[in-house]
Write an enzyme that holds these catalytic residues in place. Structure first.
Site, PDB file in Angstrom:
ATOM      1  N   ARG A 101      -5.741  -0.271   0.114  1.00 62.47           N
ATOM      2  CA  ARG A 101      -6.593   0.295   1.173  1.00 62.47           C
ATOM      3  C   ARG A 101      -6.964   1.734   0.812  1.00 62.47           C
ATOM      4  O   ARG A 101      -7.281   2.002  -0.332  1.00 62.47           O
ATOM      5  CB  ARG A 101      -5.889   0.233   2.537  1.00 62.47           C
ATOM      6  CG  ARG A 101      -5.716  -1.192   3.042  1.00 62.47           C
ATOM      7  CD  ARG A 101      -5.345  -1.200   4.509  1.00 62.47           C
ATOM      8  NE  ARG A 101      -4.776  -2.457   4.892  1.00 62.47           N
ATOM      9  CZ  ARG A 101      -5.466  -3.528   5.308  1.00 62.47           C
ATOM     10  NH1 ARG A 101      -6.770  -3.441   5.421  1.00 62.47           N
ATOM     11  NH2 ARG A 101      -4.858  -4.647   5.619  1.00 62.47           N
ATOM     12  N   ASP A 130       0.826  -1.218   0.000  1.00 60.47           N
ATOM     13  CA  ASP A 130       0.000   0.000   0.000  1.00 60.47           C
ATOM     14  C   ASP A 130       0.860   1.269   0.000  1.00 60.47           C
ATOM     15  O   ASP A 130       0.393   2.329  -0.361  1.00 60.47           O
ATOM     16  CB  ASP A 130      -0.921   0.030   1.228  1.00 60.47           C
ATOM     17  CG  ASP A 130      -1.778  -1.220   1.335  1.00 60.47           C
ATOM     18  OD1 ASP A 130      -1.975  -1.896   0.309  1.00 60.47           O
ATOM     19  OD2 ASP A 130      -2.238  -1.530   2.453  1.00 60.47           O
TER      20      ASP A 130
HETATM   21  O1  F6P Z   1      -2.580  -3.983   3.320  1.00 60.02           O
HETATM   22  C1  F6P Z   1      -2.312  -4.867   2.291  1.00 60.02           C
HETATM   23  C2  F6P Z   1      -3.569  -5.326   1.609  1.00 60.02           C
HETATM   24  O2  F6P Z   1      -3.218  -6.210   0.563  1.00 60.02           O
HETATM   25  C3  F6P Z   1      -4.471  -4.210   1.093  1.00 60.02           C
HETATM   26  O3  F6P Z   1      -3.991  -3.615  -0.082  1.00 60.02           O
HETATM   27  C4  F6P Z   1      -5.801  -4.933   0.951  1.00 60.02           C
HETATM   28  O4  F6P Z   1      -6.889  -4.055   1.022  1.00 60.02           O
HETATM   29  C5  F6P Z   1      -5.762  -5.844   2.161  1.00 60.02           C
HETATM   30  O5  F6P Z   1      -4.403  -6.027   2.517  1.00 60.02           O
HETATM   31  C6  F6P Z   1      -6.389  -7.200   1.977  1.00 60.02           C
HETATM   32  O6  F6P Z   1      -6.353  -7.836   3.202  1.00 60.02           O
HETATM   33  P1  F6P Z   1      -6.721  -9.359   3.441  1.00 60.02           P
HETATM   34  O7  F6P Z   1      -5.458 -10.147   3.277  1.00 60.02           O
HETATM   35  O8  F6P Z   1      -7.179  -9.378   4.849  1.00 60.02           O
HETATM   36  O9  F6P Z   1      -7.767  -9.753   2.455  1.00 60.02           O
END
Ligand code: F6P
Length: 362
Positions: free
Chosen positions: A187, A143
């Site tokens: 995000r 991010d």
């Molecule tokens: O923070 C890293 C990230 O890949 C974000 O870009 C994304 O919104 C989120 O994590 C997804 O999280 P998870 O692994 O909980 O689906």
């Protein structure tokens, strides 16, 4: 040289480059004749009794595979007890005490914690967990929303993953005279979409930090000299009165304007891919900086890259430098967030190059 025992762990979401950092820290420890122990599954591994550990000195952790994505130490599973579930159950105090005891039992001199802005904010807020050892943090995230550092581990590889993905999409887009609305992760921060959009020569880049007008977007696409291309949208953009996924909202608007299009969701491949060279250099730079910080008896610091210089900043400076907002998952906790700044050079470049990026910086 004083013999030391170092612990290392990865927390939060994974990304490419984590293994390179871990491997280079292991190498640096070997050089110094320090002991090193990997903590498995992030916070979950520390919460277990005894803590879950990985032997990083044996041959199973091969130098030749350290460019592969994921984390050899793992990042924990969704259902595990963590800061979030402990806070929800009102048991954060006991949870933190257990982590502190685990670290004490491991008898560490220093802990290298590789995490994103959420994990690093918690390390600052719940600092008592790390009492009695040197805490050295290394920022990682696709991010790129960690304040005070020009780069985070995993970001450049995620951009490359998106570029490779869009290169392929453009071929089918051209065959069918259609547009692809590509939704990136990131995000609430638009850095990933902005960098990937500029790199792929997207015709439009929509990020949460900039207000855009759907009619102007459509006008821009209609005036484009091509009948195919990429519209890069960050996952957190919104349109008043609309709901659903970012790419779907934009796709619907294009459909209404009779612009042939499809949506594409690269999803978790943004966190995968062989670590690109710049991320490997960053990993080596951060590993070297972290090891020197341990030698210099520093604690509660984070490694950063600032204008080409590797150094450490205090966790409190990191925390103060970002926009402090409620942690979306942990009741009572705050996270220090960074966003695309209005004076970001890439915004200007994108505009100058005729890419639609919206109207007004929020
Ligand atoms: O923070 C890293 C990230 O890949 C974000 O870009 C994304 O919104 C989120 O994590 C997804 O999280 P998870 O692994 O909980 O689906």
């Amino acid at each position: 040289m004083v013999r030391k025992k170092i612990g290392i762990m990865t927390t939060g979401g994974d990304c490419s480059g984590l293994n390179t950092v871990v491997q280079r820290i292991v190498d640096g420890c070997k050089l110094r004749k320090w002991d090193i122990v990997g903590i498995k599954d992030g916070t979950d591994g520390l919460y277990s009794v005894p803590a879950k550990t990985v032997d990083l000195t044996n041959e199973s952790f091969q130098f030749a595979s350290s460019h592969l994505a994921g984390s050899i130490l793992a990042n924990g599973n969704d259902g595990a007890e963590n800061f979030e579930s402990a806070a929800r159950a009102g048991k954060l105090g006991a949870f933190n005490k257990k982590l502190q005891k685990s670290l004490k039992d491991l008898n560490l001199d220093a802990l290298v914690l590789i995490g994103g802005n959420g994990s690093l904010s918690l390390a600052h807020l719940y600092n008592e967990i790390y009492n009695g050892l040197q805490l050295i943090c290394i920022p990682k995230t696709i991010d790129m929303d960690v304040p005070l550092t020009d780069r985070t581990i995993g970001f450049d590889t995620a951009v490359q993953q998106l570029v490779s993905y869009c290169d392929q999409l453009l071929l089918t887009a051209r065959s069918h005279h259609r547009w692809f609305v590509v939704q990136t992760m990131g995000r609430d921060c638009g850095n990933l979409a902005l960098h990937a959009g500029v790199a792929t020569a997207a015709d439009a880049i929509l990020i949460p930090e900039i207000k855009f007008d759907v009619d102007n977007l459509i006008k821009h696409i209609k005036q484009s000299k091509r009948d195919y291309g990429i519209i890069m949208v960050s996952e957190a953009i919104s349109i008043r009165g609309h709901s659903g996924k970012a790419a779907d909202m934009i796709s619907r608007a294009l459909n209404n304007a009779n612009i042939p299009n499809r949506t594409a969701f690269p999803e978790y491949i943004q966190r995968a891919g062989d670590t690109v060279a710049s991320d490997r250099i960053l990993a080596v730079g951060f590993a070297d900086t972290a090891l020197k910080a341990i030698e210099n008896n520093e604690t509660n610091v984070m490694t950063v890259l600032q204008d080409g210089e590797y150094k450490t900043v205090s966790l409190s400076d990191f925390f103060a430098a970002g926009k402090q907002e409620k942690d979306p998952h942990i009741i009572g906790a705050m996270t220090s967030n960074r966003y695309v700044e209005p004076d970001d050079i890439l915004l200007q470049i994108a505009t100058d190059m005729g890419i639609y990026i919206g109207e007004k910086r929020k």
